[in-house]
Scaffold this active site. Sequence first.
Site, short mmCIF file in Angstrom:
data_model
loop_
_atom_site.label_atom_id
_atom_site.label_comp_id
_atom_site.label_asym_id
_atom_site.label_seq_id
_atom_site.Cartn_x
_atom_site.Cartn_y
_atom_site.Cartn_z
N ASP A 66 0.84 -1.19 0.00
CA ASP A 66 0.00 0.00 0.00
C ASP A 66 0.88 1.24 0.00
OD1 ASP A 66 0.82 -0.58 2.67
OD2 ASP A 66 -0.69 0.78 3.44
N GLU A 121 -0.21 -0.97 5.76
CA GLU A 121 0.89 -0.58 6.63
C GLU A 121 0.92 0.92 6.83
OE1 GLU A 121 4.95 0.65 7.83
OE2 GLU A 121 3.82 1.24 6.06
#
Length: 349
Positions: A66, A121
């Site tokens: 991400d 994350e």
Amino acid sequence: MQMNAVEFLETLLRIPSLSGQEGEAAAFLTARMREFGWYAFVDAAGNAVGQLGTTGPLVVLLGHIDTVPGMIPVRIQDGCLYGRGAVDAKGPFATFVQAARHLELTGRLRCRLVLIGATEEESASSRGAHYAREQYAPASCIIGEPSGWERVTLGYKGRLLVHYHLEQDAAHSAGEQPAAPEVMVAFWRELEAYCATVNAGRDRLFEQLLPSLRHVASGGDGMTDWCEATIGLRLPEGVEPDALAGHVASLAGSAKLRFEGGCPAFRSPRTTPLAGSFVRAIRQHGGKPGFLHKTGTADMNVVGPAWRCPIVAYGPGDSRLDHTPDEHLDLEEYQRAILVLADVLAQQV
């Protein structure tokens, strides 16, 4: 036709994958890993998982796929690949994939590898890492974060997010009652003063409690005034999130606080066999190995305390470019990191 290492990363960068929206990137990664003949799938947390090797110790390569927001046109310029996630942290995860493939093709794979392209994350949830933490018990772990090809990260500070909200009766600006934003500012100054007290005598940033004011907004409807803020706290070793939250709450007066993303600092020793493998591999490729302790937070904070195995973070890229509009990765460094990591993995027997 299979992609080379640069084409692989360039294609991955062209796939948007904000936190919580990683599905297309995960599908791309699992498809490519299946092309290698690996067992690959998307798990219940949306992580892209690839597995190879049948004997030897289990090594988990945990990166994240991400990114934060921000559209950076993907391009190669002056030997660098530009794009959101090039450094943080699609570049490091692409390094994992390419190093594992190189290891396999050169016949040096003597361990079992699980590659995890983790979700969320960049948000406080760290959803992918929390899920992975309960699924595996590795002999060692490498976290995919930029360290530079010659450096290895051993530790990250902890984190606590504070969401502040104050409402009070509206009052005339010429009156004695402080306005809601003024009350919030007084709280912020008290928090800064507390952090300064904690930091007395601590020279290194890794040892300090660091506050950051991330968001402030205020308003009113003529009857009620309000102010809200988000404050980030980076925690040194020895400062526990729950205890800190209790002290912060004692400073907040009548404001309501909500805490999120609390995790303690984590540090791995430099004397582990895994760290030694990196030192040897970096030297073999002409580098001067060094160790880092980061002032940010990573998925190492989530899995390190649970797995209690040798663990480091490694990946190409300059972490000063994280989240910036100039994010880019030197492609020569990317290729060097692939070779270093392949040599490290070859030592895991």
